[in-house]
Design an enzyme around this catalytic site. Structure first.
Site, PDB file in Angstrom:
ATOM      1  N   ARG A   4       0.882  -1.277  -0.056  1.00  9.44           N
ATOM      2  CA  ARG A   4       0.091   0.042   0.222  1.00  9.44           C
ATOM      3  C   ARG A   4       0.853   1.223  -0.206  1.00  9.44           C
ATOM      4  NH1 ARG A   4      -5.514   0.340   1.348  1.00  9.44           N
ATOM      5  NH2 ARG A   4      -6.158   2.351   1.907  1.00  9.44           N
ATOM      6  N   TYR A   5       1.881   1.201   0.768  1.00  7.94           N
ATOM      7  CA  TYR A   5       2.890   2.337   0.630  1.00  7.94           C
ATOM      8  C   TYR A   5       4.304   2.449   0.163  1.00  7.94           C
ATOM      9  CZ  TYR A   5      -0.704   3.270   4.372  1.00  7.94           C
ATOM     10  OH  TYR A   5      -2.030   3.536   4.981  1.00  7.94           O
ATOM     11  N   ASP A  69      26.491 -14.237   6.609  1.00  8.02           N
ATOM     12  CA  ASP A  69      26.195 -13.742   5.290  1.00  8.02           C
ATOM     13  C   ASP A  69      27.316 -13.192   4.309  1.00  8.02           C
ATOM     14  OD1 ASP A  69      26.453 -11.365   6.790  1.00  8.02           O
ATOM     15  OD2 ASP A  69      24.646 -10.504   5.940  1.00  8.02           O
ATOM     16  N   SER A  94      33.685  -7.432   6.971  1.00  6.08           N
ATOM     17  CA  SER A  94      32.274  -7.695   6.621  1.00  6.08           C
ATOM     18  C   SER A  94      31.652  -6.109   6.214  1.00  6.08           C
ATOM     19  CB  SER A  94      31.385  -8.435   7.374  1.00  6.08           C
ATOM     20  OG  SER A  94      31.865  -9.790   7.561  1.00  6.08           O
ATOM     21  N   HIS A 141      -4.544  30.221  18.652  1.00  8.21           N
ATOM     22  CA  HIS A 141      -5.335  29.398  19.612  1.00  8.21           C
ATOM     23  C   HIS A 141      -6.618  29.096  19.023  1.00  8.21           C
ATOM     24  CE1 HIS A 141      -2.572  30.886  22.792  1.00  8.21           C
ATOM     25  NE2 HIS A 141      -2.815  32.312  22.312  1.00  8.21           N
ATOM     26  N   SER A 262     -17.807   7.487   3.140  1.00  7.13           N
ATOM     27  CA  SER A 262     -18.086   6.722   4.303  1.00  7.13           C
ATOM     28  C   SER A 262     -18.924   5.674   3.888  1.00  7.13           C
ATOM     29  CB  SER A 262     -19.041   7.653   5.360  1.00  7.13           C
ATOM     30  OG  SER A 262     -19.792   6.686   6.006  1.00  7.13           O
ATOM     31  N   ASN A 270     -14.528  13.237   3.765  1.00  7.19           N
ATOM     32  CA  ASN A 270     -13.571  13.175   4.773  1.00  7.19           C
ATOM     33  C   ASN A 270     -12.117  13.298   4.122  1.00  7.19           C
ATOM     34  OD1 ASN A 270     -15.469  12.325   6.594  1.00  7.19           O
ATOM     35  ND2 ASN A 270     -15.128  10.027   6.132  1.00  7.19           N
ATOM     36  N   SER A 307      20.320  -5.854  12.463  1.00  8.85           N
ATOM     37  CA  SER A 307      19.074  -6.337  12.093  1.00  8.85           C
ATOM     38  C   SER A 307      17.778  -5.443  12.024  1.00  8.85           C
ATOM     39  CB  SER A 307      18.471  -7.296  13.370  1.00  8.85           C
ATOM     40  OG  SER A 307      18.613  -6.456  14.741  1.00  8.85           O
ATOM     41  N   GLU A 309      18.061  -2.158  11.086  1.00  9.02           N
ATOM     42  CA  GLU A 309      18.498  -1.505   9.760  1.00  9.02           C
ATOM     43  C   GLU A 309      17.921  -1.969   8.555  1.00  9.02           C
ATOM     44  OE1 GLU A 309      22.318   1.191  11.399  1.00  9.02           O
ATOM     45  OE2 GLU A 309      22.406  -0.332   9.685  1.00  9.02           O
ATOM     46  N   ILE A 311      15.230  -3.350   8.302  1.00  7.20           N
ATOM     47  CA  ILE A 311      13.979  -3.227   8.105  1.00  7.20           C
ATOM     48  C   ILE A 311      13.666  -1.539   8.092  1.00  7.20           C
ATOM     49  CG2 ILE A 311      11.575  -3.273   9.427  1.00  7.20           C
ATOM     50  CD1 ILE A 311      12.912  -5.533  10.913  1.00  7.20           C
TER      51      ILE A 311
END
Length: 432
Positions: A4-5, A69, A94, A141, A262, A270, A307, A309, A311
């Protein structure tokens, strides 16, 4: 990243196949550097450049045994070469490969972020110029203050995004570096010149000093800049949401012909894009804590950062570019109801001239500030309670006891007073 993104260009940079090919590019550039220093023959380098390949399936098969790896990676490459395979990974550790390659992926992703940011500034600048003389009620405000130029809102955001670009450029300079310094970062098993050659070949700067890893303060700074950018995206999205409220209805997100607002109320429209950007901006900012904690590693290095990074880096780029692009599209399709804005200005019975009146009276009569202020405040309350014009309230409550010539009110009550210096703000901002 969920589909989706996901941004196709970002996904193409961070997918496993491309990442490993950039690892391979680093290895080849190191071999090239050794060749330039006459350690490896040109013939051997050319064989490696031509024949070295990476087979992901084979690498993963080897990794099951080695549980490492990079070792699996170098062995998988070596299987595609002859005797020249002994030059693969010469003098390296590495993270020479992983960090340099990752910083290259970051550089490639940064180009996409920069383009999106520049495109957003173009939209904001166009909106600012279009609405330079459009009046809207200013609010503080959440309460009506004085009329102002609608264009100033877009100009403000234009200027802020440009500041974010400046911060991003600095973060880019610090993160887009090659690190080829060996196991302890002291070049003991490498010639010092290797790193400079690799950096030049890969269009990166040199990491002046490292341990076994590129220091993660660089990454933390980059992610913190992304979080700051996200705060600006959410700021703009929140303003759109506020103006689309039923009680305001001055702005509206574009609504497509077959769009639905909706599942149960067919009348609803919306601000879904702005809400989407708001939620994703919060997600982007959530990465900062992890990025800062990654800067704290044991002694020369550990892999506690590695690990997460895998993701967060691809995720933050996907979500950031998606959010920037979606905000640009939302602004491009934004519907501005100038009539509604004018209605809101007129609904205040000119009470917003209270400060110009205050200033004029302070300068031109000998009463105290407190006395003048209290007189004007009394007139404003009467104006709103009785729904009469503020000018009339001033006159009926004895304005002439302070200022004899009440004709000055006609001069002061000029709506263009509130935008008389707007051109100067535009000139100063756009020239910068």
């Amino acid at each position: 990243m969920i589909n989706r993104y996901a941004i196709k260009k970002i996904e193409a940079i961070w997918n496993d196949e491309h990442k490993l090919n950039v690892w391979l590019e680093v290895e080849k550039k190191v071999v090239y550097a050794w060749m330039k220093l006459n350690v490896i023959s040109e013939q051997e380098y050319l064989l490696i450049e031509k024949n070295a390949k990476i087979n992901i399936d084979r690498m993963l098969e080897i990794e099951k045994e080695t549980r490492h790896d990079i070792v699996a990676f170098t062995r998988a490459i070596s299987e595609t070469l002859g005797k020249e395979k002994k030059w693969i990974h010469l003098g390296l550790t590495s993270t020479d490969v992983v960090d340099t390659a990752q910083n290259k992926l970051i550089q490639m992703s940064n180009e996409i972020v920069m383009k999106s940011l520049i495109d957003l500034t173009k939209t904001l600048e166009a909106k600012a110029i279009k609405y330079i003389n459009t009046l809207t009620m200013g609010r503080s405000h959440g309460i009506y203050g004085e009329p102002t130029s609608l264009g100033l809102k877009f100009l403000l955001w234009f200027d802020e995004i440009n500041r974010q670009i400046t911060r991003f450029e600095l973060a880019r300079k610090q993160i887009e570096v090659a690190k080829i310094s060996g196991s302890m970062g002291n070049y003991a098993n490498l010639e010092f010149e290797i790193e400079a050659i690799v950096a030049k070949e890969m269009n990166l700067e040199v990491d002046n000093i490292s341990t076994q890893v590129t220091q993660r303060d660089r990454h933390a700074f980059l992610v913190s800049v992304f979080a700051n950018i996200a705060s600006t995206l959410e700021k703009i999205a929140t303003e759109i949401r506020l103006f689309q409220r039923s009680e305001v209805q001055e702005w509206h997100e574009g609504f497509k012909t077959n769009q639905k607002g909706s599942s149960s109320m067919p009348h609803k429209k919306n601000p879904i894009s702005s809400e989407n950007i708001t939620g994703l901006s919060r997600y982007i900012r959530s990465f900062t804590n992890t990025a800062f904690e990654n800067n704290v590693l044991w002694h020369e290095r550990d892999i506690s950062h590695s690990s997460n990074e895998r993701i967060i880096l691809s995720d933050v780029y996907n979500v950031l570019v998606y959010s920037i692009n979606r905000l640009k599209d939302t602004l491009d399709d934004l519907v501005i109801d100038e009539q509604k804005m004018l209605e809101h200005i007129n609904s205040q019975y000119n009470v917003f001239y209270s400060q110009p009146i205050l200033n004029y009276m302070l300068i031109n009569c000998d009463k105290s500030r407190e006395e003048i202020y209290d007189f004007i405040q009394k007139c404003t309350f009467e104006t709103m309670n009785n729904k009469i014009d503020f000018k009339q309230s001033l006159i009926s409550n004895g304005f002439d006891q302070y200022i004899k010539d009440i004709s000055v009110l006609d001069e002061i009550f000029n709506i263009n007073y509130f935008i008389r210096n707007v051109d100067k703000i535009y000139k100063r901002t756009l020239n910068k």
